[in-house]
Design a protein around this motif. Structure first.
Motif, PDB file in Angstrom:
ATOM      1  N   UNK A   9      -1.164   1.771   6.856  1.00  0.00           N
ATOM      2  CA  UNK A   9      -2.328   2.653   7.068  1.00  0.00           C
ATOM      3  C   UNK A   9      -1.970   4.059   6.609  1.00  0.00           C
ATOM      4  N   UNK A  10      -2.798   4.620   5.721  1.00  0.00           N
ATOM      5  CA  UNK A  10      -2.554   5.959   5.192  1.00  0.00           C
ATOM      6  C   UNK A  10      -1.892   5.860   3.831  1.00  0.00           C
ATOM      7  N   UNK A  34      -4.868   0.363   4.250  1.00  0.00           N
ATOM      8  CA  UNK A  34      -6.031   1.021   4.834  1.00  0.00           C
ATOM      9  C   UNK A  34      -5.959   2.518   4.571  1.00  0.00           C
ATOM     10  N   UNK A  35      -7.053   3.090   4.147  1.00  0.00           N
ATOM     11  CA  UNK A  35      -7.169   4.557   4.079  1.00  0.00           C
ATOM     12  C   UNK A  35      -8.652   4.879   4.140  1.00  0.00           C
ATOM     13  N   UNK A  36      -8.985   5.933   4.888  1.00  0.00           N
ATOM     14  CA  UNK A  36     -10.409   6.260   4.972  1.00  0.00           C
ATOM     15  C   UNK A  36     -10.902   6.888   3.673  1.00  0.00           C
ATOM     16  N   UNK A  37      -9.969   7.281   2.792  1.00  0.00           N
ATOM     17  CA  UNK A  37     -10.332   7.844   1.493  1.00  0.00           C
ATOM     18  C   UNK A  37     -10.327   6.710   0.452  1.00  0.00           C
ATOM     19  N   UNK A  39     -10.604   6.607  -2.690  1.00  0.00           N
ATOM     20  CA  UNK A  39      -9.850   6.852  -3.924  1.00  0.00           C
ATOM     21  C   UNK A  39      -8.352   6.552  -3.713  1.00  0.00           C
ATOM     22  N   UNK A  40      -7.816   6.988  -2.576  1.00  0.00           N
ATOM     23  CA  UNK A  40      -6.403   6.702  -2.295  1.00  0.00           C
ATOM     24  C   UNK A  40      -6.197   5.182  -2.127  1.00  0.00           C
ATOM     25  N   UNK A  41      -7.188   4.550  -1.524  1.00  0.00           N
ATOM     26  CA  UNK A  41      -7.129   3.093  -1.325  1.00  0.00           C
ATOM     27  C   UNK A  41      -7.064   2.393  -2.689  1.00  0.00           C
ATOM     28  N   UNK A  42      -7.876   2.877  -3.619  1.00  0.00           N
ATOM     29  CA  UNK A  42      -7.916   2.278  -4.957  1.00  0.00           C
ATOM     30  C   UNK A  42      -6.592   2.518  -5.694  1.00  0.00           C
ATOM     31  N   UNK A  43      -6.129   3.764  -5.670  1.00  0.00           N
ATOM     32  CA  UNK A  43      -4.905   4.118  -6.417  1.00  0.00           C
ATOM     33  C   UNK A  43      -3.718   3.271  -5.930  1.00  0.00           C
ATOM     34  N   UNK A  44      -3.511   3.261  -4.603  1.00  0.00           N
ATOM     35  CA  UNK A  44      -2.341   2.546  -4.063  1.00  0.00           C
ATOM     36  C   UNK A  44      -2.542   1.030  -4.155  1.00  0.00           C
ATOM     37  N   UNK A  45      -3.750   0.568  -3.895  1.00  0.00           N
ATOM     38  CA  UNK A  45      -4.040  -0.867  -3.993  1.00  0.00           C
ATOM     39  C   UNK A  45      -3.789  -1.380  -5.409  1.00  0.00           C
ATOM     40  N   UNK A  46      -4.236  -0.629  -6.405  1.00  0.00           N
ATOM     41  CA  UNK A  46      -4.047  -1.053  -7.801  1.00  0.00           C
ATOM     42  C   UNK A  46      -2.577  -0.972  -8.204  1.00  0.00           C
ATOM     43  N   UNK A  47      -1.908   0.118  -7.789  1.00  0.00           N
ATOM     44  CA  UNK A  47      -0.505   0.299  -8.197  1.00  0.00           C
ATOM     45  C   UNK A  47       0.383  -0.818  -7.652  1.00  0.00           C
ATOM     46  N   UNK A  48       0.099  -1.251  -6.405  1.00  0.00           N
ATOM     47  CA  UNK A  48       0.992  -2.229  -5.777  1.00  0.00           C
ATOM     48  C   UNK A  48       0.353  -3.623  -5.664  1.00  0.00           C
ATOM     49  N   UNK A  52      -6.285  -6.885  -0.159  1.00  0.00           N
ATOM     50  CA  UNK A  52      -7.012  -6.590   1.085  1.00  0.00           C
ATOM     51  C   UNK A  52      -6.973  -5.091   1.347  1.00  0.00           C
ATOM     52  N   UNK A  53      -8.131  -4.459   1.278  1.00  0.00           N
ATOM     53  CA  UNK A  53      -8.205  -2.997   1.412  1.00  0.00           C
ATOM     54  C   UNK A  53      -9.273  -2.632   2.451  1.00  0.00           C
ATOM     55  N   UNK A  54      -8.946  -1.690   3.322  1.00  0.00           N
ATOM     56  CA  UNK A  54      -9.850  -1.322   4.422  1.00  0.00           C
ATOM     57  C   UNK A  54      -9.991   0.190   4.515  1.00  0.00           C
ATOM     58  N   UNK A  55     -11.186   0.623   4.805  1.00  0.00           N
ATOM     59  CA  UNK A  55     -11.385   2.054   5.064  1.00  0.00           C
ATOM     60  C   UNK A  55     -11.313   2.363   6.554  1.00  0.00           C
TER      61      UNK A  55
END
Ligand code: NAD
Ligand code: 89V
Length: 344
Positions: A9-10, A34-37, A39-48, A52-55
Motif C-alpha cells: 500500500x502506497x 494499492x494507492x489512492x493516486x 497515476x502512481x498505481x499505474x506507474x508501479x503496477x506497469x513497472x512491476x 491487481x490494483x486498488x485505490x
C-alpha cells in the motif's frame, strides 16, 4: 515452490525500492498494490507487472489473497492501515516513522498483539552494510568495552525535491532522519534511558527543524552523541552516509567518508572499506539505503516463515520512537527527558 504473497500500500517515491527488494526474493511475490493516486498505481503496477490494483485499502483487504501487507505510505495513514491489517489478521510491515505520536504507536503495537499478527517497522538503516560492519567489530571485542559513541549524519543534500512533504511538517529532521540515527545508536550501544537535545532551523524555506544534536545516556553506561543536519554544506557531499565514532577500553573505531572503517586496538590499526553493494536496480548515492531495504525485507520474509519476531518489530521500535519524542520534548523544554516516563 509456494511463494509468500504480499500486498503493498502506497506506491510513491520510496515504494519503488521496496518493490525491487521484493522482486529480488525468489520466495516472495507482490500480488496486489494499492494507492489512492491512480497515476502512481499505474506507474508501479506497469513497472512491476502487478495486475491487481486498488485505490482503496478497504477494497484490497476485502478481496484478500495475500499473506502480509507492506505499508509504504506517509506517516499520517500508518495507524489506520495497521488497524485495518489487524482487523483482517494480516501480518504487517509499516514504514518509519512509526506513527504521528507515541500514543498512536503504542496503540498500533497493542492492536497487532490482540490480533496475534507480527508487526515490523521498516527501520532499515541498521541493515546498511557499513553499520553491520561496525556492529561486527564491536561484537568481536576488538576495541574492548565501548564507553562513548557518536552517530553523525550531516549533509546539504536536497531531500525536498524527491520528498516535498518533508518541507511542510512542523517536525522534520529528528522525525524523518534522526529516527534512523537514534535506532543505529540503540543497535550499537543498547537502549537509552535519558535524552537531552537541542534543535535549530537553518533553512528558512521549511517548516521544521533541520539541525539536531542529541545526548543519550545508555542503560549500560555508554554516553553517545547523535547529531543530524541537512544544513551542512561540505566540500564533498556525503549523503546518505552515516559516520560513526566509538571509543572503547582497548581501542577506537571510526567509520568515515566513503565507507572507510578504521579500527585501532592493542595489536595495531586496521583500515578497510565497508562499502555497500550496488544492486542491479540501485543508483548512487542511494545504493546504501537501497541495499538495506533488500536486507530488511529478506529478514521479514525469514522471520515470517519461522514465526519469530523481527528485530525491528513494533515493540522494539517503540523504544526508538520514544527517543524521537524525548528529543523533541527536551529541545522544547531545555530539560533532560527520561525514557521510562514516556514508555510507561
Ligand atoms: P510519497 O508521498 O512519495 O508516497 C506515498 C504514497 O502513498 C503516495 O503515492 C500516496 O498517494 C499513497 N497513500 C497515502 N495514503 C494512502 C492511503 N491511505 N491509501 C492508499 N495510498 C495512500 O512518500 P514516500 O517518500 O514514498 O514516503 C513514504 C514513507 O516512506 C514515509 O513514511 C517515509 O518516511 C518513508 N521513507 C523511508 C525511507 C527509508 O529509508 N526507510 C526513505 C524514504 C522514505
Ligand atoms: O530515509 C529516509 O527516511 C529519507 C531520507 C534518507 C531522505 O531522509 O527520508
Amino acid at each position: 515452490m509456494t511463494k509468500t504473497k504480499g500486498a503493498l500500500i502506497g506506491c510513491g517515491f520510496f515504494a519503488v525500492n521496496q518493490m525491487h527488494g521484493w522482486q529480488d526474493l525468489a520466495d516472495v511475490e507482490i500480488v496486489a498494490i494499492c494507492d489512492r493516486d491512480p497515476e502512481r498505481l499505474r506507474v508501479v503496477g506497469d513497472q512491476f507487472g502487478v495486475e491487481r490494483r486498488y485505490q482503496s485499502a478497504e477494497a484490497l483487504f476485502a478481496d484478500g489473497g495475500f499473506d502480509f501487507v507492506d505499508i509504504a505510505t506517509t506517516v499520517g495513514s500508518h495507524r489506520a492501515l495497521v488497524e485495518l491489517a489487524a482487523s483482517h489478521k494480516v501480518p504487517a510491515i509499516c514504514q518509519k516513522p512509526f506513527a504521528p505520536t507515541l500514543a498512536d504507536a503504542k496503540a498500533m503495537v497493542a492492536v497487532a498483539d490482540t490480533a496475534g499478527i507480527p508487526l515490523m517497522i521498516h527501520e532499515n538503516f541498521r541493515w546498511q552494510t557499513p553499520i553491520l560492519a561496525v556492529k561486527a567489530v564491536l561484537d568481536s571485542g576488538a576495541i574492548g568495552e565501548p564507553f562513548w559513541g557518536r552517530v553523525s549524519f550531516r549533509s546539504g543534500f536536497d531531500v525536498f525535491s524527491g520528498q516535498p512533504y518533508l518541507a511542510k511538517g512542523k517536525r522534520f529532521i529528528i522525525e524523518d532522519l534522526g529516527i534512523h540515527s537514534l535506532d543505529i545508536a540503540r543497535f550499537l550501544f543498547g537502549d537509552a534511558s535519558r535524552v537531552t537535545a537541542r534543535t535549530r532551523r537553518v533553512n528558512p524555506d521549511i517548516a521544521g527543524e533541520d539541525v539536531a544534536t542529541m545526548l543519550l545516556d545508555h542503560d549500560n553506561g555508554i554516553t553517545s552523541i547523535v547529531d543530524v543536519s541537512y544544513a551542512t554544506k561540505l566540500p564533498e557531499e556525503p549523503f546518505p552516509e552515516t559516520f560513526v565514532e566509538i571509543d572503547g577500553t582497548r581501542g577506537t573505531l571510526r567509520l568515515g567518508k566513503d565507507y572507510k572503517l578504521t579500527v585501532h586496538g592493542p595489536d595495531g590499526t586496521v583500515q578497510s572499506v565497508v562499502a555497500p553493494n550496488l544492486l542491479p536496480w540501485a543508483s548512487r548515492p542511494w545504493h546504501n539505503i537501497q541495499e538495506s531495504v533488500a536486507l530488511i525485507q529478506k529478514h521479514w520474509a525469514e522471520r515470517l516463515a519461522e514465526g519469530r519476531e523481527p528485530d525491528t518489530s513494533g515493540r522494539d521500535n517503540l523504544k526508538t520512537f520514544a527517543l524521537v519524542e524525548a528529543a523533541y520534548l527536551s529541545a522544547e523544554s531545555g530539560e533532560t527527558v527520561v525514557i521510562a516516563d514516556l514508555l510507561a
